[in-house]
Scaffold this active site. Structure first.
Site, PDB file in Angstrom:
ATOM      1  N   ASP A  67      51.594  65.083  60.037  1.00 41.05           N
ATOM      2  CA  ASP A  67      50.727  64.959  58.870  1.00 41.05           C
ATOM      3  C   ASP A  67      50.848  66.140  57.923  1.00 41.05           C
ATOM      4  O   ASP A  67      51.471  67.164  58.258  1.00 41.05           O
ATOM      5  CB  ASP A  67      49.266  64.780  59.326  1.00 41.05           C
ATOM      6  CG  ASP A  67      48.826  65.766  60.408  1.00 41.05           C
ATOM      7  OD1 ASP A  67      49.532  66.776  60.621  1.00 41.05           O
ATOM      8  OD2 ASP A  67      47.798  65.528  61.046  1.00 41.05           O
ATOM      9  N   ASN A 135      36.434  64.681  66.511  1.00 42.74           N
ATOM     10  CA  ASN A 135      35.914  63.321  66.303  1.00 42.74           C
ATOM     11  C   ASN A 135      36.856  62.254  66.876  1.00 42.74           C
ATOM     12  O   ASN A 135      36.720  61.072  66.582  1.00 42.74           O
ATOM     13  CB  ASN A 135      35.677  63.058  64.811  1.00 42.74           C
ATOM     14  CG  ASN A 135      36.969  63.076  63.998  1.00 42.74           C
ATOM     15  OD1 ASN A 135      38.044  63.326  64.538  1.00 42.74           O
ATOM     16  ND2 ASN A 135      36.877  62.813  62.711  1.00 42.74           N
ATOM     17  N   HIS A 137      40.183  62.124  66.374  1.00 43.00           N
ATOM     18  CA  HIS A 137      41.359  61.765  65.575  1.00 43.00           C
ATOM     19  C   HIS A 137      42.652  62.283  66.198  1.00 43.00           C
ATOM     20  O   HIS A 137      42.664  63.265  66.932  1.00 43.00           O
ATOM     21  CB  HIS A 137      41.216  62.185  64.094  1.00 43.00           C
ATOM     22  CG  HIS A 137      41.414  63.631  63.767  1.00 43.00           C
ATOM     23  ND1 HIS A 137      40.752  64.256  62.722  1.00 43.00           N
ATOM     24  CD2 HIS A 137      42.212  64.591  64.301  1.00 43.00           C
ATOM     25  CE1 HIS A 137      41.143  65.509  62.643  1.00 43.00           C
ATOM     26  NE2 HIS A 137      42.024  65.743  63.587  1.00 43.00           N
TER      27      HIS A 137
HETATM   28  C1  GLP Z   1      43.867  68.782  62.607  1.00 40.79           C
HETATM   29  C2  GLP Z   1      45.248  68.074  62.598  1.00 40.79           C
HETATM   30  C3  GLP Z   1      45.550  67.426  63.900  1.00 40.79           C
HETATM   31  C4  GLP Z   1      45.151  68.395  65.003  1.00 40.79           C
HETATM   32  C5  GLP Z   1      43.652  68.445  65.057  1.00 40.79           C
HETATM   33  C6  GLP Z   1      43.088  69.455  66.044  1.00 40.79           C
HETATM   34  O1  GLP Z   1      43.036  68.424  61.589  1.00 40.79           O
HETATM   35  N1  GLP Z   1      45.425  67.103  61.577  1.00 40.79           N
HETATM   36  O2  GLP Z   1      46.919  67.058  63.976  1.00 40.79           O
HETATM   37  O3  GLP Z   1      45.633  67.938  66.224  1.00 40.79           O
HETATM   38  O4  GLP Z   1      43.093  68.562  63.777  1.00 40.79           O
HETATM   39  O5  GLP Z   1      43.217  70.760  65.578  1.00 40.79           O
HETATM   40  P1  GLP Z   1      42.951  72.038  66.461  1.00 40.79           P
HETATM   41  O6  GLP Z   1      44.072  72.128  67.429  1.00 40.79           O
HETATM   42  O7  GLP Z   1      42.943  73.186  65.485  1.00 40.79           O
HETATM   43  O8  GLP Z   1      41.635  71.846  67.121  1.00 40.79           O
END
Ligand code: GLP
Length: 242
Positions: A67, A135, A137
């Site tokens: 992304d 959440n 995702h």
């Molecule tokens: C972000 C990214 C994801 C990532 C997630 C968790 O917004 N778009 O690809 O896996 O959130 O992030 P973190 O590892 O900083 O908790």
């Protein structure tokens, strides 16, 4: 789903780096699907170290990132293109022309999404690394995401904007849209490795592993894939209790 519980973030990073290393060494050439966020940073560090010491080469590796924010140029220090160069690409022997990240500055975002989906499919991801949003995702597939989605533009959930605001000077600077590979793109990978660390991921982990397969937790769609490994630290496992 295979679930591995590690004692802390350090061990989680070591296990992650080990799985990626095995993929690269056993399958030449390899296509890696890569993720950003804080969680993979430790593993990327270990991979850079192994490369520096001559134990590992990214010479025959291609990458496809999940992304990118819409509206941030790749020179912006919060763009995912910048993140990948800083934490991995500039520190390993990868041919940067073999690295791919959606272009969040594209004039025509729909065209960019369609061609990125095609590119990912034609490369064929061998191992997809995923983080997990608090959440539920994956990539930027927010709650409500559809199982058959390909790469598309999303409006970020308020909770994601809040989570990611820690990395910006001010919450008003967090982009409100992003390009993300869709659930169908992600599920096409041969193998999937999801990593999660910290108490704020515990509910999403529980929903992902033992909840119903439902768009309210996009990560639960991973239950439909035949080869998923989930690596957690103790805190992320605190509600699932494996
Ligand atoms: C972000 C990214 C994801 C990532 C997630 C968790 O917004 N778009 O690809 O896996 O959130 O992030 P973190 O590892 O900083 O908790």
């Amino acid at each position: 789903m295979k679930v591995i519980i590690t004692k802390d973030y350090q061990q989680l990073s070591a296990v992650t780096a080990e799985v990626i290393t095995k993929q690269i060494k056993q399958n030449t050439p390899s296509v890696l699907g890569l993720a950003t966020g804080s969680t993979p940073i430790g593993a990327y560090k270990l991979l850079c170290q192994a490369c520096k010491e001559g134990e590992l080469s990214f010479g025959k590796v291609s990458t496809v990132n999940l992304d990118e924010y819409v509206g941030l140029p790749s020179s912006h220090n919060q763009s995912y293109a910048y993140f990948m160069r800083k934490h991995l690409f500039d520190k390993v022997d990868i041919d940067q022309s073999n690295t791919h990240i959606p272009n969040g500055m594209a004039q025509n975002l729909q065209e960019e999404c369609a061609s990125y989906s095609k590119l990912a499919e034609s490369l064929g991801v061998d191992l997809q690394l995923l983080g997990l949003g608090s959440n539920g995702h994956i990539g930027f597939n927010e709650p409500g995401a559809s199982q058959d989605s390909s790469t598309h533009v999303v409006t970020l959930a308020q909770s994601t904007i809040l989570d990611n605001s820690r990395l910006f000077d001010d919450i008003s600077q967090v982009p409100t849209r992003a390009i993300t590979m869709g659930i169908a793109d992600i599920l096409r990978a041969k193998k999937i490795l999801l990593i999660a660390s910290g108490k704020n991921k515990a509910q999403a982990v529980l929903d992902m592993v033992s909840g119903p397969v439902d768009s309210s937790c996009p990560a639960s769609f991973l239950q439909l894939h035949p080869d998923v490994t989930v690596v957690l630290d103790q805190d992320a496992n605190s509600l699932l209790n494996y």
